[in-house]
Design an enzyme around this catalytic site. Structure first.
Site, PDB file in Angstrom:
ATOM      1  CG  ASP A   9      -1.997   1.034   1.156  1.00 15.04           C
ATOM      2  OD1 ASP A   9      -3.175   0.659   1.230  1.00 15.04           O
ATOM      3  OD2 ASP A   9      -1.676   2.232   1.021  1.00 15.04           O
ATOM      4  CG  ASP A 107      -2.892   3.503  -2.483  1.00 11.48           C
ATOM      5  OD1 ASP A 107      -3.932   2.817  -2.411  1.00 11.48           O
ATOM      6  OD2 ASP A 107      -2.303   3.977  -1.501  1.00 11.48           O
ATOM      7  CD  GLU A 108      -5.673  -1.207  -1.139  1.00 13.76           C
ATOM      8  OE1 GLU A 108      -5.710  -2.288  -0.541  1.00 13.76           O
ATOM      9  OE2 GLU A 108      -6.259  -0.193  -0.731  1.00 13.76           O
TER      10      GLU A 108
HETATM   11  P1  TTP Z   1      -5.325   4.978   1.096  1.00 12.85           P
HETATM   12  O1  TTP Z   1      -4.287   3.960   0.777  1.00 12.85           O
HETATM   13  O2  TTP Z   1      -6.448   4.592   1.989  1.00 12.85           O
HETATM   14  O3  TTP Z   1      -4.675   6.273   1.743  1.00 12.85           O
HETATM   15  P2  TTP Z   1      -3.294   6.952   1.451  1.00 12.85           P
HETATM   16  O4  TTP Z   1      -2.467   6.185   0.466  1.00 12.85           O
HETATM   17  O5  TTP Z   1      -3.538   8.381   1.056  1.00 12.85           O
HETATM   18  O6  TTP Z   1      -2.633   6.965   2.867  1.00 12.85           O
HETATM   19  P3  TTP Z   1      -1.961   5.767   3.681  1.00 12.85           P
HETATM   20  O7  TTP Z   1      -0.526   6.161   3.842  1.00 12.85           O
HETATM   21  O8  TTP Z   1      -2.689   5.737   4.973  1.00 12.85           O
HETATM   22  O9  TTP Z   1      -2.138   4.533   2.854  1.00 12.85           O
HETATM   23  O10 TTP Z   1      -5.948   5.530  -0.261  1.00 12.85           O
HETATM   24  C1  TTP Z   1      -5.166   5.693  -1.455  1.00 12.85           C
HETATM   25  C2  TTP Z   1      -5.628   6.903  -2.219  1.00 12.85           C
HETATM   26  O11 TTP Z   1      -7.039   6.807  -2.475  1.00 12.85           O
HETATM   27  C3  TTP Z   1      -5.428   8.192  -1.448  1.00 12.85           C
HETATM   28  O12 TTP Z   1      -4.153   8.748  -1.647  1.00 12.85           O
HETATM   29  C4  TTP Z   1      -6.543   9.054  -1.957  1.00 12.85           C
HETATM   30  C5  TTP Z   1      -7.635   8.096  -2.368  1.00 12.85           C
HETATM   31  N1  TTP Z   1      -8.710   8.134  -1.367  1.00 12.85           N
HETATM   32  C6  TTP Z   1      -9.815   8.946  -1.572  1.00 12.85           C
HETATM   33  O13 TTP Z   1      -9.906   9.619  -2.597  1.00 12.85           O
HETATM   34  N2  TTP Z   1     -10.792   8.991  -0.605  1.00 12.85           N
HETATM   35  C7  TTP Z   1     -10.718   8.279   0.558  1.00 12.85           C
HETATM   36  O14 TTP Z   1     -11.613   8.347   1.414  1.00 12.85           O
HETATM   37  C8  TTP Z   1      -9.567   7.423   0.751  1.00 12.85           C
HETATM   38  C9  TTP Z   1      -9.431   6.633   1.998  1.00 12.85           C
HETATM   39  C10 TTP Z   1      -8.606   7.401  -0.220  1.00 12.85           C
HETATM   40 MG    MG Z   2      -2.219   4.074   0.648  1.00 10.99          MG
END
Ligand code: TTP
Ligand code: MG
Length: 354
Positions: A9, A107-108
């Site tokens: 992730d 992103d994962e």
């Molecule tokens: P996530 O992997 O949940 O969050 P992140 O990568 O920003 O942070 P983390 O370091 O905790 O993993 O989500 C990936 C992308 O998806 C994030 O950059 C933006 C998008 N996203 C949204 O648009 N709305 C949301 O509610 C979430 C959770 C994520």
């Molecule tokens: Mg993330």
């Protein structure tokens, strides 16, 4: 033989992509989302970097609140073209290192690396290799969870964020101290309901009677029980995002007993629901397939106007569709959900599941 599954992730993905292309953002609190309009804006935060998180800002928070928490943040509208270009590059790197690969949004991804590594120690070395390549090529960090299944690896990748690697050899001892909210599908409502039963940690959930959980939560109770023991799917699909989730059951003897048929539908619907939880998807269509004693096969389906994720909806819809075959001798019954949506723009998906 247990599999070795990675969940990779990216760290604060959208914000991190922006920081790579605009060096002026370095060290600043960066919030991606709607226009804050000096505190009067509507809409929410998509994500923010870790500097912004230090102010208490987080995904899905009203942008007006994010503005109040730190007016000096840099507020940016999302640039999806940039994020999807970077995502494609990252996925190509991940794919290279895995036997099977499953992308879950931008992103994962899950990676099945069984056979690519000798043991857990080797798996950790591979995780560092992946992190190094992403860092060299894209100047981004990610967090990696390693375990024997997707459920635990997903929780593990979140365990030591940002830029972490969490290797879980013993699913139970890793999960037991964690709060029940860490389990996918447990939102505020289920959390409260569990609390009333005296369950706050996953360990307490594991010690609670499975039957009582089913009594209180229906099929979701069974999912909770299995998850609390660290049991989860290790099926990593190389086909990318799947288009449907289905399961069939052939009766030992053809049956026109609808109590039996409904019971099987409940069981199948539960398995489909569990998979949809783990794969993080919602669905619009529920279908059934019925094969009668004479091998004539029928399919019926219902499509909803909006995406659904309630656990009871799969079973109830399938049972309703099956009513047409009341009185007929049934040989096989199948249930399927399709028109899937894997978008993770709404973390609220979690809330729907409680
Ligand atoms: P996530 O992997 O949940 O969050 P992140 O990568 O920003 O942070 P983390 O370091 O905790 O993993 O989500 C990936 C992308 O998806 C994030 O950059 C933006 C998008 N996203 C949204 O648009 N709305 C949301 O509610 C979430 C959770 C994520
Ligand atoms: Mg993330």
């Amino acid at each position: 033989m247990n599999k070795i599954i990675f969940h990779v992730d990216m760290d604060c993905f959208f914000a991190a992509c922006e920081e790579v292309v605009n060096k002026d953002l370095k060290g600043k609190s960066v919030v991606i989302g709607s226009d804050p309009k000096e505190g009067k804006g509507r809409g929410v935060v998509a994500t923010c970097n870790y500097a912004a998180r230090a102010y208490g800002i987080h995904s899905a928070m009203p942008i007006s609140k994010a503005y109040r928490l730190n007016k000096n943040s840099v507020f940016l509208r999302p640039n999806f073209k940039l994020y999807s270009r970077v995502s494609t590059n990252i996925m190509l790197i991940l794919k290279k290192y895995s036997l099977n690969f499953q992308k879950m949004g931008l992103d994962e991804a899950y990676l099945d690396v069984t056979g690519k590594v000798e043991d857990w120690a080797d798996a950790k070395i591979l995780a560092y290799k992946i992190k190094n390549e992403i860092s060299d090529k894209e100047k981004l960090t990610c967090s990696i969870g390693i375990s024997s299944n997707k459920l635990v690896s997903k929780i593990a990748s979140d365990f030591n964020k940002p830029d972490g690697i969490t290797l879980v050899k013993n699913n139970r001892s890793f999960l037991y101290p964690l709060k029940v909210r860490k389990l996918y599908g447990v939102g505020p409502r289920s959390e409260q309901k569990l609390k009333k039963l005296g369950i706050e940690s996953i360990g307490e959930l594991a010690n609670f009677s499975k039957e009582k959980l089913i009594e209180n939560f229906g099929t979701f109770g069974l999912y909770l029980s299995l998850s609390s023991f660290g049991e989860g799917s290790d099926f990593v699909s190389s086909m990318g995002e799947r288009s449907s989730i289905s399961k069939e059951h052939t009766f030992m003897e053809d049956s026109d007993d609808f109590v039996k048929v409904d019971k099987i539908i409940d069981d199948i619907a539960f398995e489909i629901f569990s998979t949809s939880c783990q794969e993080k998807c919602t669905f619009k269509t529920v279908s059934i397939k019925i094969r009668l004693h004479d091998f004539k096969t029928y399919t019926r389906s219902k499509t909803f106007s909006v995406y659904q994720s309630e656990k009871s909806l799969i079973a109830d819809t399938a049972k309703l569709l099956a009513k047409e075959f009341l009185g007929k001798k049934i040989r096989l019954i199948g249930v399927k959900v399709s028109s899937l949506d894997f978008s993770k723009d709404q973390k609220v998906l979690k809330e729907y599941l409680c």
